[in-house]
Design an enzyme around this catalytic site. Structure first.
Site, PDB file in Angstrom:
ATOM      1  N   ARG A   1     -10.995   1.160  -0.101  1.00  0.00           N
ATOM      2  CA  ARG A   1      -9.814   0.422  -0.570  1.00  0.00           C
ATOM      3  C   ARG A   1     -10.193  -0.821  -1.393  1.00  0.00           C
ATOM      4  NH1 ARG A   1      -9.098   4.533   0.806  1.00  0.00           N
ATOM      5  NH2 ARG A   1      -7.657   5.407   2.318  1.00  0.00           N
TER       6      ARG A   1
ATOM      7  N   SER B   1       0.002   1.267   4.903  1.00  0.00           N
ATOM      8  CA  SER B   1      -0.939   0.728   5.886  1.00  0.00           C
ATOM      9  C   SER B   1      -1.245  -0.731   5.582  1.00  0.00           C
ATOM     10  CB  SER B   1      -2.239   1.532   5.895  1.00  0.00           C
ATOM     11  OG  SER B   1      -1.992   2.861   6.287  1.00  0.00           O
TER      12      SER B   1
ATOM     13  N   GLU C   1      -5.377  -4.692   4.490  1.00  0.00           N
ATOM     14  CA  GLU C   1      -5.551  -3.915   3.258  1.00  0.00           C
ATOM     15  C   GLU C   1      -4.653  -4.468   2.169  1.00  0.00           C
ATOM     16  OE1 GLU C   1      -4.418   0.601   1.866  1.00  0.00           O
ATOM     17  OE2 GLU C   1      -5.429   0.354   3.793  1.00  0.00           O
TER      18      GLU C   1
END
Length: 340
Positions: free
Chosen positions: A164, A240, A336
């Site tokens: 990510r 998320s 994230e």
């Protein structure tokens, strides 16, 4: 190109947080930057780059200039018997690109269906789901320097893709605007389904693997996502919120002794990835609210705007969840989502 002052960014973040940008500008081509930089007032302000805000939490109004790339053209750069190279404008909706490719029976993006956001965000975030990541198909990323408009192209290996993250999220954050992304995709007879993710494999278990098409995988992914994740158009969220943490072997064995049922995935370097959702569930946060924000009852990694929440409300919630998981497991959940 139109410069808008005191502009609401609510349409450009999936948490539906109502903050305002001092100036907001949509950029389509290289010359737009050169024109904007010739304005001494705009040039003296900080510039921030956003896409559709599907991975951003705004906690306050944005000072300076907020820019979005709106270039959304698709062009086949070249193809051979087995592959097609597709150059795509950063402003195109990501799911629209995935739909475009599966309708042409091209393999590569089908596991990433229904991810919100734009094509430009795909290399920045190295988006991923169900066993696939953007870096698996990206060959080149064409960027524009937002200080001088210079066009700079990066090959896959130069992007420093990670879990990510990428060079565009680290060294070049708010410095390089992604303008085009080139993907290498496989034609139907020369590719195959990526079924490394068990729920996806199970969803397609009635079909021989050799009979699967990109569209069949795409449909299965959409069904799984819709059943497990809240729709940001109905309940503000950024997917998320936390990364799945990775711990070393010694600490994993310590946790395993206390929690024999802890789910895990061994990484190539011998460490262990633990599902962040499981950790949050063990603290009792799944489905709970905190003021106007909450943890989704569908998926514990997803924080949601229950209606009228400010960015600071969600920020406070994520810090509480983070603290509770750390207290119980000694594991720090890294966001994230980008906090702005």
């Amino acid at each position: 190109m139109h410069i808008q002052a005191n502009h609401s960014l609510k349409p450009y973040n999936t948490f539906n947080i109502d903050v305002r940008s001092q100036y907001y500008i949509e950029i389509n081509k290289q010359s737009d930057i050169l024109i904007l930089r010739s304005d001494l007032k705009l040039a003296s302000l900080p510039w921030r780059i956003i896409g559709d805000g599907s991975n951003i939490l705004f906690t306050d109004d944005v000072e300076g200039v907020t820019v979005r790339c709106t270039f959304d053209k698709i062009k086949i750069m070249k193809e051979d018997d087995e592959n097609v190279w597709l150059s795509v404008g950063a402003g195109l909706k990501w799911h629209d690109l995935v739909t475009y490719t599966v309708n042409r029976d091209w393999w590569g993006l089908e596991n990433l269906a229904l991810i919100p956001g734009t094509v430009g965000a795909s290399p920045v975030q190295n988006i991923g789901a169900y066993g696939s990541e953007a870096r698996d198909t990206i060959t080149r990323v064409q960027t524009l320097n937002i200080y001088d408009g210079q066009r700079v192209e990066y090959r896959n290996a130069e992007c420093k893709f990670g879990y990510r993250t990428s060079i565009f999220k680290q060294e070049f954050v708010n410095k390089l605007l992604v303008h085009r992304v080139t993907f290498r995709l496989r034609k139907l007879r020369f590719g195959n389904a990526n079924l490394g993710y068990d729920p996806l494999k199970n969803a397609l278990s009635d079909f021989p693997k050799e009979s699967l098409t990109p569209k069949m995988v795409y449909d299965a992914v959409i069904s799984i996502r819709q059943s497990r994740l809240p729709n940001p158009e109905r309940q503000g969220n950024a997917g998320s919120f936390f990364k799945n943490p990775i711990i070393d072997k010694d600490y994993f064995e310590t946790l395993l002794a206390e929690y024999p049922d802890i789910p895990h995935h061994k990484t190539l370097d011998g460490n262990y990835k633990i599902p962040g959702a499981w950790l949050i569930e063990q603290t009792g946060w799944k489905g709970r609210s905190h003021g106007k924000s909450g943890v989704s009852a569908k998926h514990a990694l997803v924080l949601v705007n229950l209606g009228g929440a400010k960015g600071t409300d969600i920020e406070e919630l994520y810090q509480i969840v983070q603290e509770d998981v750390n207290h119980k497991f000694g594991i720090y959940l890294e966001p994230e989502v980008i906090i702005m």
